[in-house]
Scaffold this motif. Structure first.
Motif, PDB file in Angstrom:
ATOM      1  N   LYS A 112       0.865  -1.180   0.000  1.00  0.00           N
ATOM      2  CA  LYS A 112       0.000   0.000   0.000  1.00  0.00           C
ATOM      3  C   LYS A 112       0.904   1.233   0.000  1.00  0.00           C
ATOM      4  O   LYS A 112       1.045   1.928   1.004  1.00  0.00           O
ATOM      5  N   PHE A 155       0.687   4.106  -1.165  1.00  0.00           N
ATOM      6  CA  PHE A 155       0.094   5.427  -0.967  1.00  0.00           C
ATOM      7  C   PHE A 155      -0.815   5.471   0.264  1.00  0.00           C
ATOM      8  O   PHE A 155      -1.618   6.381   0.436  1.00  0.00           O
ATOM      9  N   ASP A 156      -0.660   4.467   1.118  1.00  0.00           N
ATOM     10  CA  ASP A 156      -1.458   4.410   2.341  1.00  0.00           C
ATOM     11  C   ASP A 156      -0.584   3.872   3.470  1.00  0.00           C
ATOM     12  O   ASP A 156      -0.899   2.882   4.104  1.00  0.00           O
ATOM     13  N   ASP A 157       0.537   4.550   3.673  1.00  0.00           N
ATOM     14  CA  ASP A 157       1.524   4.101   4.664  1.00  0.00           C
ATOM     15  C   ASP A 157       1.171   4.674   6.033  1.00  0.00           C
ATOM     16  O   ASP A 157       1.802   5.593   6.548  1.00  0.00           O
ATOM     17  N   ASN A 158       0.111   4.099   6.630  1.00  0.00           N
ATOM     18  CA  ASN A 158      -0.464   4.676   7.849  1.00  0.00           C
ATOM     19  C   ASN A 158      -0.001   3.995   9.129  1.00  0.00           C
ATOM     20  O   ASN A 158      -0.510   4.277  10.209  1.00  0.00           O
ATOM     21  N   ARG A 215       6.489  -1.361   6.651  1.00  0.00           N
ATOM     22  CA  ARG A 215       6.064  -0.205   5.871  1.00  0.00           C
ATOM     23  C   ARG A 215       5.018  -0.656   4.862  1.00  0.00           C
ATOM     24  O   ARG A 215       4.987  -1.822   4.467  1.00  0.00           O
ATOM     25  N   TYR A 216       4.195   0.268   4.446  1.00  0.00           N
ATOM     26  CA  TYR A 216       3.238   0.046   3.362  1.00  0.00           C
ATOM     27  C   TYR A 216       2.308  -1.144   3.623  1.00  0.00           C
ATOM     28  O   TYR A 216       1.924  -1.853   2.714  1.00  0.00           O
ATOM     29  N   GLY A 217       2.002  -1.375   4.895  1.00  0.00           N
ATOM     30  CA  GLY A 217       1.036  -2.403   5.268  1.00  0.00           C
ATOM     31  C   GLY A 217       1.607  -3.771   5.534  1.00  0.00           C
ATOM     32  O   GLY A 217       1.101  -4.503   6.386  1.00  0.00           O
ATOM     33  N   LYS A 225      -0.385   0.874   9.963  1.00  0.00           N
ATOM     34  CA  LYS A 225      -1.098  -0.369  10.240  1.00  0.00           C
ATOM     35  C   LYS A 225      -0.427  -1.525   9.503  1.00  0.00           C
ATOM     36  O   LYS A 225       0.062  -1.350   8.392  1.00  0.00           O
ATOM     37  N   ASP A 278      -0.747  -5.519   8.143  1.00  0.00           N
ATOM     38  CA  ASP A 278      -1.683  -6.582   7.790  1.00  0.00           C
ATOM     39  C   ASP A 278      -1.455  -7.808   8.659  1.00  0.00           C
ATOM     40  O   ASP A 278      -0.310  -8.241   8.875  1.00  0.00           O
TER      41      ASP A 278
END
Length: 260
Positions: free
Chosen positions: A171, A173-176, A248-250, A178, A180
């Motif tokens: 993800k 563009f969604d490196d929040n 990173r990146y989920g 969190k 998986d």
């Protein structure tokens, strides 16, 4: 005697980032005993026959695209050491490991990103090594095992890759922050069996580990297999320590294992 290491090289961007992981690798390079040289197995150099670099000074390879232009300005002018390359070749010959010598290839980002974070001044000689993801884990482990004598000569052996490396699942563009659950479950299984040096289970990770087909997809196992090369180096001592784990990146794992 130096340990061997498995280091996740993550996305190329860590070469220009300042975060938890880059700070850890900077610190690790300062706290490890200074090695005479580094022998590094990189996921970004695949070959059917083991290849050993014999190079005076490496060019820097930018084997990626679409990233910050700053990345393409970085140089890591590490030198080789032909005497240590010869030691590697001698050990392979003595143990029946077929190999070929590489005299031109530069350092790919699986090598220079990690090395630059550990040793930013490029003062440590490097012998870059290919990996063969088509070999069985037992054979990859055996190749690492043949090099164990180098640890006693203050030579640091690194496998550079990643335990969870599925480009299709990232993800970017969604490196929040969190992570998986499937990635955590796979890495937890892996950590348990690495710490117990349960090579029978590890060699069959693809059928035993939860979510193995997703964490290590068939097209991405070249990033996983440097783990076996690095573990094999420490076969006589069999002590494993997880020095760092973040994501990173989920789901892209930043794992660093030390074997001693």
């Amino acid at each position: 005697m130096l340990p061997s290491l498995f280091i996740a090289h993550g996305a190329p961007l860590i070469a220009i980032e300042n975060n938890e992981y880059t700070q850890f690798l900077n610190h690790l390079g300062r706290t490890l005993p200074t090695p005479k040289a580094v022998v590094l197995f990189t996921a970004h150099w695949e070959s059917t026959t083991q290849r050993v670099s014999e190079i005076d000074e490496y060019d820097t390879i930018y084997d990626f695209g679409g990233f910050d232009p700053k990345l393409y300005q970085i140089k890591y002018p590490a030198k080789g050491n032909n005497e240590i390359s010869k030691e590697v070749k001698d050990l392979f010959s003595q143990n029946g490991i077929p190999f070929e010598v590489e005299t031109k290839r530069g350092l790919d980002h699986g090598a220079w990103v990690v090395l630059r974070l550990l040793y930013p001044n490029a003062e440590i000689p490097v012998i870059q090594m290919s990996v063969n993801p088509d070999l069985s884990p037992e054979e990859q482990y055996k190749i690492g095992k043949t090099l164990k004598a180098l640890r006693e000569k203050d030579i640091l052996i690194i496998g550079s890759g990643g335990t969870v490396h599925n480009l299709g699942a990232l993800k970017m563009f969604d490196d929040n922050g969190k992570v998986d659950s499937w990635a955590l479950e796979f890495d937890d299984w892996l950590a348990y069996h690495i710490k117990n040096w349960d090579v029978d289970s590890l060699f069959n990770y693809d059928s035993l580990a939860p979510n193995a087909k997703f964490a290590v997809p068939p097209y991405g196992n070249e990033h996983f297999v440097p783990l076996f090369y690095a573990m094999g180096v420490a076969d006589d001592t069999r002590k494993a320590t997880l020095l760092h784990r973040s994501y990173r990146y989920g789901n892209l794992s930043h794992s660093v294992w030390q074997f001693e």
